[in-house]
Design a protein around this motif. Structure first.
Motif, PDB file in Angstrom:
ATOM      1  N   ARG A  91      18.294  29.416  25.612  1.00  0.00           N
ATOM      2  CA  ARG A  91      19.132  28.463  24.883  1.00  0.00           C
ATOM      3  C   ARG A  91      20.568  28.983  24.877  1.00  0.00           C
ATOM      4  O   ARG A  91      20.798  30.175  24.703  1.00  0.00           O
ATOM      5  N   SER A 102      24.747  28.227  23.474  1.00  0.00           N
ATOM      6  CA  SER A 102      25.686  27.510  22.608  1.00  0.00           C
ATOM      7  C   SER A 102      26.936  28.363  22.461  1.00  0.00           C
ATOM      8  O   SER A 102      27.014  29.485  22.981  1.00  0.00           O
ATOM      9  N   GLY A 105      23.699  20.779  14.452  1.00  0.00           N
ATOM     10  CA  GLY A 105      22.982  21.654  15.372  1.00  0.00           C
ATOM     11  C   GLY A 105      23.908  22.594  16.121  1.00  0.00           C
ATOM     12  O   GLY A 105      25.138  22.547  15.957  1.00  0.00           O
ATOM     13  N   PRO A 106      23.334  23.463  16.962  1.00  0.00           N
ATOM     14  CA  PRO A 106      24.160  24.379  17.758  1.00  0.00           C
ATOM     15  C   PRO A 106      25.114  23.610  18.672  1.00  0.00           C
ATOM     16  O   PRO A 106      24.745  22.577  19.234  1.00  0.00           O
ATOM     17  N   LYS A 122      12.545  28.263  15.619  1.00  0.00           N
ATOM     18  CA  LYS A 122      13.460  28.331  14.475  1.00  0.00           C
ATOM     19  C   LYS A 122      13.249  27.149  13.539  1.00  0.00           C
ATOM     20  O   LYS A 122      14.157  26.815  12.775  1.00  0.00           O
ATOM     21  N   ASN A 165      13.356  24.132  14.237  1.00  0.00           N
ATOM     22  CA  ASN A 165      14.500  23.262  14.516  1.00  0.00           C
ATOM     23  C   ASN A 165      14.100  21.857  14.955  1.00  0.00           C
ATOM     24  O   ASN A 165      14.945  21.104  15.447  1.00  0.00           O
ATOM     25  N   ARG A 172      22.187  33.694  16.912  1.00  0.00           N
ATOM     26  CA  ARG A 172      22.584  32.328  17.296  1.00  0.00           C
ATOM     27  C   ARG A 172      22.066  31.368  16.240  1.00  0.00           C
ATOM     28  O   ARG A 172      20.858  31.101  16.165  1.00  0.00           O
ATOM     29  N   ASP A 203      20.921  28.049  14.303  1.00  0.00           N
ATOM     30  CA  ASP A 203      20.246  26.844  14.792  1.00  0.00           C
ATOM     31  C   ASP A 203      20.023  25.947  13.575  1.00  0.00           C
ATOM     32  O   ASP A 203      19.095  26.183  12.806  1.00  0.00           O
TER      33      ASP A 203
END
Length: 472
Positions: A130, A132, A141-142, A265, A267, A397, A399
């Motif tokens: 992933r 970002s 979101g990211p 995560k 998500n 990172r 999320d």
């Protein structure tokens, strides 16, 4: 005087009990219960006893003819290898132009768990990166990378260069149990090569993730929000060192934030959106939920190929059928519940406070269209919440509301069958752990105390703990 002696006796007994409970790591909240020692991991209708290589691919019991037909067709879609458009079968083309794999089963082999590439493999087969940059989208979101989007797609159709390759190197980190037995865990390091659309830049944030197993998700979807949220303790008010936070994520169908329950995560708010997102990012297919292709500005060849094929490339009918297929995948039964070693290991699991996050029991609600999922006592060994797992496992990172050190507690049901189904024993979000003990030894943050408790176990106790996990 007699009352005073009685009071002192009662106080002494109470204090002794408290000391024993603390030394044993048991609180009333996580007390061991033999009620959870059951084969019915997925409840009465969604548990199957098969333990072979197809253990994760079984439908729930007693499907009627209509739903069995949908299950079979959804299974076909899950295993379909999508091709470049235009093709002779317009309903099954539209691959890419950029993608990671050309089928769901390519990553979720036999509906099971992915892994990092082996030394002789020159690319990722069931793991992805992933991407970002700092910031958030309008939905929270990211923020996708401006050149490469939300993930590095390592394959492209003919005429479209793939985005790049991932190289992983490993460094051993030795350690020692309290009894002197040495161990080693391996730390991954990532390099990105053959980048076709420019450098990733210094701001890039990346998160390696293996494909998770996909059975039992229909049950987890049916757990009421209140059942999940009652386990949260974000400020750790009970002082047990365990917090547990919900992740609130964007529901693209409802156009509002919802509780995240699926994904590494947490998500994703539901299975249908998770599947549509994977179609879009992993295979390069559009759906009505994600109608935009996964091409980014500057990827001219990718954008040029978009004129071919029907839109959306996955129809609503197909998306619904593959969602139904995955919802109806049953959970493998727990095994060897009468085993002496497994039962000793089960108690050690509670004593080490593992059950504080890997919640043994949840109860589903009444919202599923499949009546077999309603009002079921299930044993997934997850609370579906985010926990700080420490810097060792951090991807740094964000999320949605998940922070860089936070991960959703993964379910443990079926974990002892991964070797049978997927022919490997790589665990954790990036597959770095080579076996279950190594996965335990990577726990930090809120789980640091549990890891320390495991480090103090004798070799026999460690064997018992692993026997319990293998029975799930």
């Amino acid at each position: 005087m007699k009352f005073k002696r009685l009071f002192l006796f009662v106080w002494a007994v109470f204090t002794a009990l408290m000391i024993l409970m603390v030394q044993g790591g048991v609180t009333s909240q996580e007390a061991f219960s033999s009620d959870n020692r059951t084969e019915l991991s997925g409840g009465t209708a969604a548990t199957v006893s098969k333990a072979t290589k197809t253990a994760f691919a079984q439908p729930i019991k007693n499907l009627d003819r209509k739903r069995r037909r949908v299950f079979v067709f959804g299974d076909h879609l899950f295993n379909t290898q999508w091709v470049q458009a235009p093709s002779s079968v317009a309903t099954l083309d539209g691959l890419g132009p950029l993608f990671n794999r050309n089928s769901c089963a390519g990553c979720h082999v036999r509906d099971g768990r992915g892994r990092p590439p082996l030394p002789h493999e020159n690319r990722m087969l069931s793991k992805l990166i992933r991407l970002s940059i700092p910031g958030q989208t309008e939905e929270g979101g990211p923020l996708p990378h401006p050149l490469y989007g939300g993930q590095l797609q390592e394959q492209g159709i003919l005429g479209v260069p793939s985005e790049g390759r991932t190289q992983i190197t490993w460094e051993e980190e030795p350690g020692t149990f309290a009894d002197g037995k040495p161990f080693s865990v391996r730390q991954p390091s990532y390099q990105f090569t053959d980048l076709a659309y420019g450098p990733l830049g210094d701001e890039v944030l990346f998160s390696p993730r293996v494909a998770p197993a996909v059975f039992g998700l229909g049950l987890l979807e049916t757990v009421p929000k209140a059942e999940i949220l009652k386990q949260t303790d974000p400020e750790d008010q009970d002082g047990d060192g365990i917090s547990g936070r919900p992740n609130y994520v964007w529901d693209f169908a409802k156009q509002e934030k919802q509780l995240g329950i699926l994904g590494w995560k947490a998500n994703q708010p539901n299975l249908k959106q998770q599947i549509a997102g994977a179609f879009n990012g992993d295979i390069g297919l559009t759906t009505s939920l994600f109608p935009k292709p996964s091409c980014n500005a500057g990827q001219a060849d990718c954008l040029k190929e978009l004129k071919f094929g029907e839109q959306p490339e996955v129809s609503d009918e197909f998306l619904d059928k593959i969602t139904t297929y995955m919802r109806l995948l049953a959970v493998p039964a727990r095994r060897n519940i009468e085993g002496v070693s497994e039962q000793r290991g089960e108690k050690l699991f509670y004593q080490a406070q593992c059950a504080s996050c890997h919640t043994p029991k949840l109860v589903t609600g009444q919202t599923s269209e499949h009546p077999e999922f309603n009002n079921q006592v299930i044993h997934p060994y997850t609370d579906l919440l985010l926990h700080d797992m420490g810097p060792g496992l951090a991807d740094n990172r964000p999320d949605f509301e998940a922070e860089g050190q936070e991960w959703r507690t993964p379910p443990l049901w079926g974990i002892g069958l991964v070797k049978n189904v997927n022919k490997h024993t790589f665990f954790l979000h990036d597959g770095r752990a080579r076996d279950l003990m190594e996965a335990v030894l990577w726990h930090g943050g809120e789980a640091q105390a549990s890891k320390e408790a495991v480090l103090q176990l004798s070799e026999t106790e460690r064997t018992d703990l692993m026997a319990f996990l293998q029975s799930l």
